[in-house]
Design a protein around this motif. Structure first.
Motif, PDB file in Angstrom:
ATOM      1  N   ILE A   1       0.820  -1.199   0.000  1.00 17.10           N
ATOM      2  CA  ILE A   1       0.000   0.000   0.000  1.00 17.10           C
ATOM      3  C   ILE A   1       0.861   1.258   0.000  1.00 17.10           C
ATOM      4  CG2 ILE A   1      -1.806   1.280   1.199  1.00 17.10           C
ATOM      5  CD1 ILE A   1      -2.723  -1.414   0.119  1.00 17.10           C
TER       6      ILE A   1
ATOM      7  N   LEU B   1      -5.441  -0.537  -4.081  1.00 12.01           N
ATOM      8  CA  LEU B   1      -6.473  -1.502  -3.732  1.00 12.01           C
ATOM      9  C   LEU B   1      -7.534  -1.640  -4.818  1.00 12.01           C
ATOM     10  CD1 LEU B   1      -6.790  -0.471  -0.003  1.00 12.01           C
ATOM     11  CD2 LEU B   1      -6.140  -2.743  -0.819  1.00 12.01           C
TER      12      LEU B   1
ATOM     13  N   LEU C   1      -2.547  -6.478   3.831  1.00 11.32           N
ATOM     14  CA  LEU C   1      -2.140  -5.132   3.448  1.00 11.32           C
ATOM     15  C   LEU C   1      -0.817  -4.824   4.124  1.00 11.32           C
ATOM     16  CD1 LEU C   1      -5.577  -3.285   3.628  1.00 11.32           C
ATOM     17  CD2 LEU C   1      -4.645  -4.783   1.850  1.00 11.32           C
TER      18      LEU C   1
ATOM     19  N   ALA D   1      -6.110   1.083   5.423  1.00 13.02           N
ATOM     20  CA  ALA D   1      -6.533  -0.284   5.744  1.00 13.02           C
ATOM     21  C   ALA D   1      -7.883  -0.283   6.452  1.00 13.02           C
ATOM     22  CB  ALA D   1      -5.478  -0.965   6.612  1.00 13.02           C
TER      23      ALA D   1
END
Length: 218
Positions: free
Chosen positions: A117, A123, A136, A156
């Motif tokens: 990330i 995502l 993640l 997240a």
């Protein structure tokens, strides 16, 4: 509830210790009540375990969830280790596309997809994999995990809230000192920790593991 279901259950925070290389360490994780362990089958990892040296995983069947970590690899090796009874779950920790995950979907083998990330845009394809859960982690091109770097946990948490049916695992720079904050901030199904639970790469520190368990059982 099965071991697998407990691990991915979002109502509690489980603990996965990744980068295990020795049976003795794995047995100690079992004794402490750790939910899952990860074994890294990526040859460039500092915590690499060659598949031909993984037979000891068979002794742990039913005692702890066994996750095999693979990076941009042909699915044959991972599927064989599952079929041989050495792994319960596969973790795809590279640049795999949803199409690359098809052999696991077709075989009915549960898998975790790891996504590095940097921004929310990373995502975009997350829900297309058909994964049992998403891991993640911090964005680290070419490193593929175990960097000890954190990322913006708000990303997240937001993703988890928007996708309540998809278990989220949180990794990246989690240590005993920030594990409780990570668990409380994101409410993931599990924390996934490698470097934050080690003496040296692949050798686990059980004082740290105990502290991590204490931190998440709030």
């Amino acid at each position: 509830m099965t071991q697998f279901e407990r691990f991915f259950d979002p109502s509690t925070v489980s603990l996965k210790i990744c980068g295990v290389t020795r049976l003795a360490d794995a047995e100690q994780l079992v004794a402490l009540g750790v939910d899952a362990l990860g074994v890294n089958f990526w040859p460039k990892s500092k915590r690499y375990l060659a598949p031909e040296k993984a037979a000891w995983l068979g002794f742990l069947r039913g005692k702890i969830l066994r996750v095999g970590v693979f990076v941009n690899e042909n699915s044959d090796t991972a599927l064989r280790l599952v079929q041989d009874g050495l792994l319960d779950v596969v973790q795809l920790h590279g640049d795999e596309s949803p199409a690359d995950a098809k052999p696991f979907r077709d075989a009915g083998v549960p898998f975790i997809k790891a996504i590095g990330i940097k921004t929310r845009d990373d995502l975009a394809l997350a829900t297309d994999y058909g994964a049992a859960g998403l891991l993640l982690d911090a964005h680290a091109p070419g490193v593929y995990g175990g960097t000890g770097e954190t990322f913006d946990w708000d990303v997240a948490r937001s993703f988890r809230e928007q996708n309540p049916g998809l278990p989220v695992l949180l990794a990246g720079g989690i240590v005993p000192e920030n594990a409780a904050l990570a668990a409380q901030s994101v409410s993931p199904a599990a924390l996934d920790i490698a470097s934050g639970a080690e003496i040296s790469p692949g050798i686990k520190d059980f004082q740290k593991v105990t502290a991590l368990l204490t931190a998440i059982r709030f």
